[in-house]
Design an enzyme around this catalytic site. Structure first.
Site, PDB file in Angstrom:
ATOM      1  N   GLU A 287       0.843  -1.209   0.000  1.00  0.00           N
ATOM      2  CA  GLU A 287       0.000   0.000   0.000  1.00  0.00           C
ATOM      3  C   GLU A 287       0.871   1.250   0.000  1.00  0.00           C
ATOM      4  O   GLU A 287       0.569   2.239  -0.666  1.00  0.00           O
ATOM      5  CB  GLU A 287      -0.945   0.014   1.209  1.00  0.00           C
ATOM      6  CG  GLU A 287      -1.916  -1.154   1.270  1.00  0.00           C
ATOM      7  CD  GLU A 287      -2.797  -1.277   0.043  1.00  0.00           C
ATOM      8  OE1 GLU A 287      -3.057  -0.270  -0.628  1.00  0.00           O
ATOM      9  OE2 GLU A 287      -3.213  -2.410  -0.262  1.00  0.00           O
ATOM     10  N   TRP A 290       1.937   1.758  -3.443  1.00  0.00           N
ATOM     11  CA  TRP A 290       0.885   2.401  -4.255  1.00  0.00           C
ATOM     12  C   TRP A 290       1.008   3.922  -4.141  1.00  0.00           C
ATOM     13  O   TRP A 290       0.797   4.669  -5.089  1.00  0.00           O
ATOM     14  CB  TRP A 290      -0.520   1.995  -3.777  1.00  0.00           C
ATOM     15  CG  TRP A 290      -1.075   0.774  -4.440  1.00  0.00           C
ATOM     16  CD1 TRP A 290      -1.191  -0.468  -3.891  1.00  0.00           C
ATOM     17  CD2 TRP A 290      -1.626   0.678  -5.772  1.00  0.00           C
ATOM     18  NE1 TRP A 290      -1.774  -1.324  -4.802  1.00  0.00           N
ATOM     19  CE2 TRP A 290      -2.057  -0.652  -5.956  1.00  0.00           C
ATOM     20  CE3 TRP A 290      -1.801   1.586  -6.823  1.00  0.00           C
ATOM     21  CZ2 TRP A 290      -2.634  -1.101  -7.136  1.00  0.00           C
ATOM     22  CZ3 TRP A 290      -2.375   1.140  -8.011  1.00  0.00           C
ATOM     23  CH2 TRP A 290      -2.785  -0.186  -8.159  1.00  0.00           C
ATOM     24  N   TRP A 322     -21.473  11.915 -19.228  1.00  0.00           N
ATOM     25  CA  TRP A 322     -21.977  11.675 -17.881  1.00  0.00           C
ATOM     26  C   TRP A 322     -23.368  12.276 -17.717  1.00  0.00           C
ATOM     27  O   TRP A 322     -23.728  13.211 -18.431  1.00  0.00           O
ATOM     28  CB  TRP A 322     -21.012  12.278 -16.845  1.00  0.00           C
ATOM     29  CG  TRP A 322     -19.648  11.667 -16.910  1.00  0.00           C
ATOM     30  CD1 TRP A 322     -18.525  12.219 -17.433  1.00  0.00           C
ATOM     31  CD2 TRP A 322     -19.278  10.355 -16.471  1.00  0.00           C
ATOM     32  NE1 TRP A 322     -17.469  11.338 -17.335  1.00  0.00           N
ATOM     33  CE2 TRP A 322     -17.909  10.191 -16.738  1.00  0.00           C
ATOM     34  CE3 TRP A 322     -19.967   9.301 -15.860  1.00  0.00           C
ATOM     35  CZ2 TRP A 322     -17.206   9.015 -16.434  1.00  0.00           C
ATOM     36  CZ3 TRP A 322     -19.273   8.132 -15.553  1.00  0.00           C
ATOM     37  CH2 TRP A 322     -17.912   8.005 -15.846  1.00  0.00           C
ATOM     38  N   ASN A 360     -10.719   2.268   3.096  1.00  0.00           N
ATOM     39  CA  ASN A 360     -10.314   2.101   1.698  1.00  0.00           C
ATOM     40  C   ASN A 360     -11.340   1.340   0.858  1.00  0.00           C
ATOM     41  O   ASN A 360     -11.675   1.740  -0.250  1.00  0.00           O
ATOM     42  CB  ASN A 360      -8.951   1.407   1.631  1.00  0.00           C
ATOM     43  CG  ASN A 360      -8.526   1.158   0.200  1.00  0.00           C
ATOM     44  OD1 ASN A 360      -8.441   2.093  -0.598  1.00  0.00           O
ATOM     45  ND2 ASN A 360      -8.298  -0.097  -0.148  1.00  0.00           N
ATOM     46  N   TRP A 378     -16.911  11.165 -12.394  1.00  0.00           N
ATOM     47  CA  TRP A 378     -16.075  10.844 -11.226  1.00  0.00           C
ATOM     48  C   TRP A 378     -15.386  12.087 -10.660  1.00  0.00           C
ATOM     49  O   TRP A 378     -15.044  12.152  -9.488  1.00  0.00           O
ATOM     50  CB  TRP A 378     -15.043   9.768 -11.578  1.00  0.00           C
ATOM     51  CG  TRP A 378     -14.134  10.112 -12.738  1.00  0.00           C
ATOM     52  CD1 TRP A 378     -14.368   9.851 -14.050  1.00  0.00           C
ATOM     53  CD2 TRP A 378     -12.861  10.783 -12.686  1.00  0.00           C
ATOM     54  NE1 TRP A 378     -13.335  10.314 -14.832  1.00  0.00           N
ATOM     55  CE2 TRP A 378     -12.389  10.886 -14.017  1.00  0.00           C
ATOM     56  CE3 TRP A 378     -12.071  11.290 -11.670  1.00  0.00           C
ATOM     57  CZ2 TRP A 378     -11.160  11.487 -14.355  1.00  0.00           C
ATOM     58  CZ3 TRP A 378     -10.857  11.888 -11.982  1.00  0.00           C
ATOM     59  CH2 TRP A 378     -10.414  11.982 -13.310  1.00  0.00           C
ATOM     60  N   TRP A 401      -9.838   7.552  -7.785  1.00  0.00           N
ATOM     61  CA  TRP A 401     -11.061   7.823  -8.560  1.00  0.00           C
ATOM     62  C   TRP A 401     -10.939   7.304  -9.988  1.00  0.00           C
ATOM     63  O   TRP A 401     -11.901   6.779 -10.550  1.00  0.00           O
ATOM     64  CB  TRP A 401     -11.391   9.323  -8.540  1.00  0.00           C
ATOM     65  CG  TRP A 401     -12.152   9.654  -7.294  1.00  0.00           C
ATOM     66  CD1 TRP A 401     -11.631  10.131  -6.116  1.00  0.00           C
ATOM     67  CD2 TRP A 401     -13.548   9.457  -7.060  1.00  0.00           C
ATOM     68  NE1 TRP A 401     -12.626  10.246  -5.181  1.00  0.00           N
ATOM     69  CE2 TRP A 401     -13.816   9.852  -5.724  1.00  0.00           C
ATOM     70  CE3 TRP A 401     -14.600   8.993  -7.842  1.00  0.00           C
ATOM     71  CZ2 TRP A 401     -15.105   9.782  -5.175  1.00  0.00           C
ATOM     72  CZ3 TRP A 401     -15.879   8.936  -7.290  1.00  0.00           C
ATOM     73  CH2 TRP A 401     -16.116   9.324  -5.975  1.00  0.00           C
TER      74      TRP A 401
HETATM   75  C1  LIG Z   1     -11.531   6.830  -4.581  1.00  0.00           C
HETATM   76  C2  LIG Z   1     -10.321   6.769  -3.687  1.00  0.00           C
HETATM   77  C3  LIG Z   1      -9.775   7.946  -3.197  1.00  0.00           C
HETATM   78  C4  LIG Z   1      -8.632   7.907  -2.371  1.00  0.00           C
HETATM   79  N1  LIG Z   1      -8.106   9.090  -1.924  1.00  0.00           N
HETATM   80  C5  LIG Z   1      -6.977   9.070  -1.176  1.00  0.00           C
HETATM   81  C6  LIG Z   1      -6.392  10.275  -0.737  1.00  0.00           C
HETATM   82  O1  LIG Z   1      -6.860  11.367  -1.012  1.00  0.00           O
HETATM   83  N2  LIG Z   1      -5.271  10.193   0.054  1.00  0.00           N
HETATM   84  C7  LIG Z   1      -4.711   8.991   0.381  1.00  0.00           C
HETATM   85  O2  LIG Z   1      -3.690   8.969   1.091  1.00  0.00           O
HETATM   86  N3  LIG Z   1      -5.228   7.839  -0.067  1.00  0.00           N
HETATM   87  C8  LIG Z   1      -6.347   7.835  -0.813  1.00  0.00           C
HETATM   88  N4  LIG Z   1      -6.889   6.654  -1.225  1.00  0.00           N
HETATM   89  C9  LIG Z   1      -6.200   5.385  -0.899  1.00  0.00           C
HETATM   90  C10 LIG Z   1      -6.615   4.709   0.429  1.00  0.00           C
HETATM   91  O3  LIG Z   1      -8.002   4.558   0.474  1.00  0.00           O
HETATM   92  C11 LIG Z   1      -6.145   5.474   1.666  1.00  0.00           C
HETATM   93  O4  LIG Z   1      -4.764   5.737   1.568  1.00  0.00           O
HETATM   94  C12 LIG Z   1      -6.371   4.713   2.944  1.00  0.00           C
HETATM   95  O5  LIG Z   1      -7.710   4.321   3.073  1.00  0.00           O
HETATM   96  C13 LIG Z   1      -5.958   5.583   4.134  1.00  0.00           C
HETATM   97  O6  LIG Z   1      -6.226   4.946   5.332  1.00  0.00           O
HETATM   98  P1  LIG Z   1      -5.063   4.358   6.246  1.00  0.00           P
HETATM   99  O7  LIG Z   1      -4.023   5.385   6.468  1.00  0.00           O
HETATM  100  O8  LIG Z   1      -5.719   3.757   7.451  1.00  0.00           O
HETATM  101  O9  LIG Z   1      -4.495   3.252   5.271  1.00  0.00           O
HETATM  102  P2  LIG Z   1      -3.611   1.935   5.441  1.00  0.00           P
HETATM  103  O10 LIG Z   1      -4.403   0.828   4.860  1.00  0.00           O
HETATM  104  O11 LIG Z   1      -3.081   1.760   6.801  1.00  0.00           O
HETATM  105  O12 LIG Z   1      -2.423   2.227   4.423  1.00  0.00           O
HETATM  106  C14 LIG Z   1      -1.240   2.918   4.822  1.00  0.00           C
HETATM  107  C15 LIG Z   1      -0.930   4.022   3.855  1.00  0.00           C
HETATM  108  O13 LIG Z   1      -0.648   3.487   2.565  1.00  0.00           O
HETATM  109  C16 LIG Z   1      -1.067   4.414   1.575  1.00  0.00           C
HETATM  110  N5  LIG Z   1      -2.114   3.791   0.764  1.00  0.00           N
HETATM  111  C17 LIG Z   1      -2.957   2.806   1.125  1.00  0.00           C
HETATM  112  N6  LIG Z   1      -3.748   2.446   0.089  1.00  0.00           N
HETATM  113  C18 LIG Z   1      -3.402   3.255  -0.936  1.00  0.00           C
HETATM  114  C19 LIG Z   1      -3.843   3.399  -2.271  1.00  0.00           C
HETATM  115  N7  LIG Z   1      -4.797   2.611  -2.793  1.00  0.00           N
HETATM  116  N8  LIG Z   1      -3.284   4.352  -3.043  1.00  0.00           N
HETATM  117  C20 LIG Z   1      -2.293   5.138  -2.558  1.00  0.00           C
HETATM  118  N9  LIG Z   1      -1.827   5.052  -1.301  1.00  0.00           N
HETATM  119  C21 LIG Z   1      -2.367   4.121  -0.507  1.00  0.00           C
HETATM  120  C22 LIG Z   1      -1.637   5.612   2.311  1.00  0.00           C
HETATM  121  O14 LIG Z   1      -0.628   6.572   2.459  1.00  0.00           O
HETATM  122  C23 LIG Z   1      -2.041   5.015   3.646  1.00  0.00           C
HETATM  123  O15 LIG Z   1      -2.104   5.951   4.688  1.00  0.00           O
HETATM  124  C24 LIG Z   1      -8.038   6.656  -2.045  1.00  0.00           C
HETATM  125  C25 LIG Z   1      -8.610   5.482  -2.542  1.00  0.00           C
HETATM  126  C26 LIG Z   1      -9.744   5.532  -3.348  1.00  0.00           C
HETATM  127  C27 LIG Z   1     -10.330   4.251  -3.860  1.00  0.00           C
END
Ligand SMILES: Cc1cc2nc3c(=O)[nH]c(=O)nc-3n(C[C@H](O)[C@H](O)[C@H](O)COP(=O)(O)OP(=O)(O)OC[C@H]3O[C@@H](n4cnc5c(N)ncnc54)[C@H](O)[C@@H]3O)c2cc1C
Length: 500
Positions: A287, A290, A322, A360, A378, A401
């Site tokens: 993650e 990512w 859209w 997420n 979107w 998105w």
């Molecule tokens: C539509 C959509 C919008 C999103 N918008 C954002 C956003 O604005 N900012 C954001 O940080 N993440 C975003 N994410 C990715 C992800 O949902 C969040 O990073 C995550 O839910 C944050 O919660 P956490 O810190 O508890 O994550 P954890 O699951 O603990 O993950 C740790 C860290 O890994 C990174 N990470 C995790 N998943 C992703 C991912 N899919 N893409 C990129 N980085 C990731 C983040 O920095 C996150 O804090 C988005 C995902 C979707 C589907």
């Protein structure tokens, strides 16, 4: 003989460290370099009016930053320095401040958001005119920009090979912390003319939010506490992260956003554990990768968000028509307010509206629902998330998105449409998450809570649910919406282009 290194290191009599999204004293790349390169370093943070003026007056992120600055200022002070905090337009403020302080160099960590790059280019020009140098460093990513490329020297646009190359390149060098405390004797106290407390929210025109009531911990202490808590359950992450009712993820997003944790520290621990066979840690590291992946996508393709307007990674997706107009606006409002009649969607929207966080899986499901069930662009959802998410990150939000709408670089295929009811049954089987955010449905039996319109009248009555009154009827029929979406997306149906 005195060590030559020190003499060479101290190139500048005086420098300015400009904190932006790196609000920590320890393991901070730019601060490390500033302290080594200068005999004296003044530290500054600017509440940037160019960003703040358009935000709602109650914004959890502004409060998070403010609370984190109080801690940073105290940390700097106890290390012998201090923090100048201004409320101004950063691109206009830095060069005059640097001149007034009589520094020869300004230091900052890089930010590759197009708006931040444009700001920094202006600052660079203004500083150069004043004969002051501007040094920037990688700090918020493990690998940035061109550091991970295909063998042909091209940026990756598919995650799995990117991740493979990322892991192959990783070694101890990239995870090494940038020490600052050993060089802290170069920290300068706040100059007399700038001595003031960290401004209050009121001072900068904002109101208090429910951040404290939500117990969202701020600053590096908050980040460290969250990481410690997560560390104890990281091995369960692989499974637990899928269920919004569980404490599965780390909740570190907002800390990564504002640099109150070091990505090197987090990735280092996750990497170590994953080498020892911890599957949860390996998934969590993915993650974090990512995050780097989307940073580099935006760095290589700034057109995706340039000028504040988002564009599809696959241009053919910008041909999609859209749903718009009055009816679309009503549907969009219902989505924003969690009034769609689909409990999982509504509970997820209640989560973001009440807390600024959304799990997420739910981000994926509500994003898919907006564009593939409601047929709404979107970009409207992307903007909504940008305003409401505490951890809003331009690159990841755009990436997320575009993933959901299928227009992205490594997105799900357009014909894959999440069913909001089966997602609910699978990932919130006993309705625990739904009940937490939709108390009006709390008394429905587990089997009925995912689709109340299918519940027996006696079940609804016993639970005190009156559809259309205490809880909305579904605003669309998923099966019909699915068909419409497949037609809407027909415009993109063409042979796919092979990507790196
Ligand atoms: C539509 C959509 C919008 C999103 N918008 C954002 C956003 O604005 N900012 C954001 O940080 N993440 C975003 N994410 C990715 C992800 O949902 C969040 O990073 C995550 O839910 C944050 O919660 P956490 O810190 O508890 O994550 P954890 O699951 O603990 O993950 C740790 C860290 O890994 C990174 N990470 C995790 N998943 C992703 C991912 N899919 N893409 C990129 N980085 C990731 C983040 O920095 C996150 O804090 C988005 C995902 C979707 C589907």
């Amino acid at each position: 003989m005195p060590p030559i290194l020190l003499a060479v290191d101290k190139t500048y009599p005086k420098g300015l460290m400009w904190f932006r999204r790196d609000l920590r004293l320890d393991d901070n790349a730019a601060l490390h370099h500033a302290l080594r390169a200068c005999r004296e370093v003044v530290c500054v943070f600017i509440f940037d009016r160019a960003i703040l003026d358009s935000l709602p007056r109650a914004d959890r992120r502004v409060e998070f930053i403010r609370e984190s600055l109080v801690e940073l200022a105290a940390d700097l002070q106890s290390a012998g320095g201090g923090l100048v905090v201004k409320h101004a337009v950063a691109e206009d403020e830095i060069a005059p401040l640097a001149r007034a302080l009589g520094v020869q160099a300004v230091f900052a960590n890089r930010d590759d958001d197009p708006a931040a790059l444009a700001r920094d280019a202006k600052v660079l020009g203004a500083l150069a005119n004043a004969g002051i140098s501007f040094h920037t460093y990688k700090d918020q990513a493990i690998f940035e920009r061109d550091e991970v490329l295909t063998q042909a020297g091209q940026p990756y646009s598919v995650f799995t090979p990117y991740k493979r190359a990322w892991l192959a390149k990783l070694d101890a060098f990239f995870l090494k912390p940038y020490p600052t405390r050993g060089h802290a004797d170069a920290l300068a106290p706040i100059p007399e003319a700038h001595r003031a407390e960290v401004p209050t929210l009121e001072d900068i025109g904002f109101e208090k939010t429910n951040l404290e009531a939500l117990e969202i911990p701020t600053g590096t202490q908050g980040g460290a506490a969250l990481f410690e808590d997560f560390f104890g359950r990281i091995e369960r992450y692989d499974h637990a992260r899928n269920y919004p009712a569980l404490r599965g993820p780390s909740y570190l997003g907002v800390h990564l956003r504002f640099g109150t944790v070091s990505i090197r520290q987090l990735a280092g621990v996750a990497h170590q554990l994953s080498l020892q066979g911890d599957k949860g840690a390996a998934t969590w590291l993915s993650e974090l990768i990512w995050r780097d992946f989307y940073f580099q996508i935006l760095a290589h393709h700034p057109r995706l968000t340039e000028g504040g307007e988002s564009r599809s990674f696959r241009p053919e997706y910008d041909k999609i028509q859209w749903h718009h107009g009055k009816h679309a606006d009503l549907l969009f409002d219902a989505w924003c307010q969690g009034q769609t009649g689909y409990p999982l969607i509504d509970a997820a929207m209640a989560q973001i509206n009440q807390t600024g966080y959304m799990h997420n899986r739910l981000r994926m499901v509500v994003a898919s629902f907006l564009c593939k069930d409601l047929g709404i662009d979107w970009r409207r959802g992307e903007r909504y998330f940008a305003i409401h998410l505490n951890d809003f990150e331009l690159s990841s939000n755009n990436g997320g998105w575009q993933w959901a709408s299928s227009s992205g670089c490594d997105a799900q295929p357009y014909f894959r449409i999440f069913n909001p009811v089966t997602q609910s049954q699978r990932f919130d089987p006993d309705g625990k998450f739904i009940r937490r955010y939709l108390p009006e449905l709390a008394k429905l039996p587990d089997a009925a809570i995912h689709a109340p319109w299918l519940a027996k009248p006696v079940e609804l009555e016993a639970a005190g649910v009156v559809l259309g009154k205490t809880y909305p009827k579904p605003i669309v029929d998923h099966a019909e919406a699915r068909e419409k979406t497949l037609q809407r997306y027909a415009v993109v149906r063409q042979p796919s282009v092979a990507r790196a």
